[in-house]
Design a protein around this motif. Structure first.
Motif, PDB file in Angstrom:
ATOM      1  N   ASP A  57       0.834  -1.209   0.000  1.00 49.41           N
ATOM      2  CA  ASP A  57       0.000   0.000   0.000  1.00 49.41           C
ATOM      3  C   ASP A  57       0.866   1.256   0.000  1.00 49.41           C
ATOM      4  OD1 ASP A  57      -2.412  -1.291  -0.082  1.00 49.41           O
ATOM      5  OD2 ASP A  57      -2.931  -0.937   2.018  1.00 49.41           O
ATOM      6  N   ASP A  58       1.865   1.272   0.893  1.00 47.16           N
ATOM      7  CA  ASP A  58       2.716   2.453   1.012  1.00 47.16           C
ATOM      8  C   ASP A  58       3.498   2.694  -0.276  1.00 47.16           C
ATOM      9  OD1 ASP A  58       3.877   4.414   3.226  1.00 47.16           O
ATOM     10  OD2 ASP A  58       5.580   3.725   2.016  1.00 47.16           O
ATOM     11  N   ARG A 107       2.652   1.751  -3.276  1.00 44.83           N
ATOM     12  CA  ARG A 107       1.713   2.175  -4.317  1.00 44.83           C
ATOM     13  C   ARG A 107       1.378   3.655  -4.154  1.00 44.83           C
ATOM     14  NH1 ARG A 107      -2.188  -0.487  -2.702  1.00 44.83           N
ATOM     15  NH2 ARG A 107      -1.758  -2.461  -3.749  1.00 44.83           N
ATOM     16  N   THR A 108       1.117   4.093  -2.912  1.00 43.88           N
ATOM     17  CA  THR A 108       0.791   5.495  -2.656  1.00 43.88           C
ATOM     18  C   THR A 108       1.962   6.404  -3.013  1.00 43.88           C
ATOM     19  OG1 THR A 108      -0.711   4.852  -0.880  1.00 43.88           O
ATOM     20  CG2 THR A 108       0.064   7.127  -0.876  1.00 43.88           C
TER      21      THR A 108
END
Length: 410
Positions: A116-117, A119-120
């Motif tokens: 997630d991190d 990707r962000t």
């Protein structure tokens, strides 16, 4: 002008003083214009000192905790079948390795949070250093919708167990090993790898920044250097035995052991029991600058590696690459990919693993003919410059991560 590529890198531990070979690569990627974010699977190791050359990485390290229920729920909502299937596959693959299975299950939420991190942040590629837990994290993150990933396979991460490697490497965009031995091992033992394009890119040193020592090894004193962890697969006990066998035939000798590890206390006690206490110095962990000075003043560098418990063994010891870059005579053992670096009698000396007598004879050979030992070291440095050079091998790695645009070539 194209924006700089963004590379997310997953390692097991950070910082780790023995993993200079990884940090050299990452710093070179930064110098090539790559934006980099570094994730570590284990908690931050505050007790470890980060070598000076690697300090730019500190600001790029992201410390995510293991308790990440929100990341797990998001992944399950986004790709339930892929995530649950990956967890099930992991449990089945590690059914004979309960300790690895437990650690892998504990890693799941953190792996998904890393994805997630990254990707962000905008990572266009994820690279796992080691085929163990870092590759597991990259694989699970990719299944949950994360960026394409690659894996560097080195040594114990291949030899300890091949469980789940077929999945983790099979779904990777690219696979790299640090030795021909490692590639052949994967192609022979891991399902689906026989026909896989596996790139061999050796661990590297910045040869251009290392001034070779042009003097023959000193015999007054004869300085024997070991650099590395004090653990079973390193075989340091056999070096102590070899020093007893060689004895006074080495004249005025001393031995420095740089490093730490679980065997440190036992090895100190053994050195004392063997009567070596006044000549063998346990220097502990040292900053890279002090290690560099030790290489430059060594008469011979020794890596008495063996195959340790659970098949743990070296790939190609980075300390031997460094020793040859400094143009110092090198003695090590004929296991794994080591003969790709040390060609016996040509670029250094090889002895059978665990053979203290042969190791003693090799030390005596260097001591008896320093000029010939220097000639071997010169050939060794030339070999390192040809196949283990950081600038060349970093470009090759970047071409794996970003096949459309290789920043180092821009």
């Amino acid at each position: 002008m194209n924006p700089a590529p963004k590379l997310a890198v997953i390692v097991t531990e950070f910082p780790k003083s023995t993993e200079t070979f990884i940090y050299r690569d990452l710093v070179t990627f930064l110098e090539a214009g790559v934006e980099l974010r570094l994730y570590h699977v284990a908690p931050y190791r505050a007790q470890q000192t980060l070598h000076g050359f690697a300090r730019p990485l500190a600001a790029r390290a992201v410390d995510l905790g293991f308790w990440q229920p929100a990341a797990l729920l998001r992944a399950l909502a986004r790709r339930p079948r892929a995530v649950i299937g990956g967890i099930a596959r992991m449990l089945w693959a590690y059914r004979a390795h309960p300790k690895i299975a437990a650690k892998s299950i504990a890693l799941v939420p953190k792996a998904l949070a890393i994805a997630d991190d990254a990707r962000t942040w905008g990572a266009t590629h994820v690279h796992a250093e080691f085929a163990g837990h870092p590759a597991t994290a990259a694989w699970l993150g990719h299944r949950a919708g994360g960026a394409p990933y690659s894996v560097s396979c080195r040594a114990h991460d291949l030899f300890r167990t091949q469980a789940l490697l077929g999945d983790k490497l099979g779904e990777a965009q690219a696979v790299r090993t640090v030795s021909d031995f490692g590639r052949a091992f994967l192609q022979r033992t891991v399902p689906g790898m026989a026909a896989r394009d596996i790139q061999v890119i050796h661990s590297s040193v910045d040869v251009a920044r290392i001034s070779p020592v042009e003097t023959p090894p000193s015999t007054t004193p004869f300085h024997i250097l070991y650099v590395g962890a004090l653990e079973p697969k390193k075989g340091v006990g056999h070096l102590l035995d070899a020093l007893v066998i060689a004895g006074n035939r080495l004249g005025d000798w001393r031995c420095t052991l740089i490093g730490h590890g679980p065997d440190a206390d036992a090895l100190r006690a053994r050195a004392a029991a063997l009567g070596l206490g006044d000549r063998v110095r346990f220097a502990g962990m040292q900053p890279f600058e002090a290690v560099a000075e030790a290489y430059a003043t060594a008469s011979v560098c020794v890596a008495p590696s063996v195959i340790g418990p659970n098949g743990r063994q070296e790939g190609i010891p980075n300390v031997m690459i460094e020793a040859l870059a400094y143009q110092r005579p090198a003695i090590t053992t004929a296991i794994s990919g080591i003969p790709e670096l040390i060609r016996d009698g040509d670029t250094g000396l090889l002895v059978p693993p665990g053979d203290a007598g042969a190791l003693a004879a090799a030390l005596l050979r260097v001591h008896a003919d320093p000029a010939a030992a220097l000639d071997m070291a010169r050939r060794g440095r030339a070999h390192v410059a040809n196949e283990f050079d950081l600038a060349v091998n970093a470009r090759r790695q970047l071409a794996l991560f970003f096949p459309e645009t290789t920043p180092a070539a821009q």
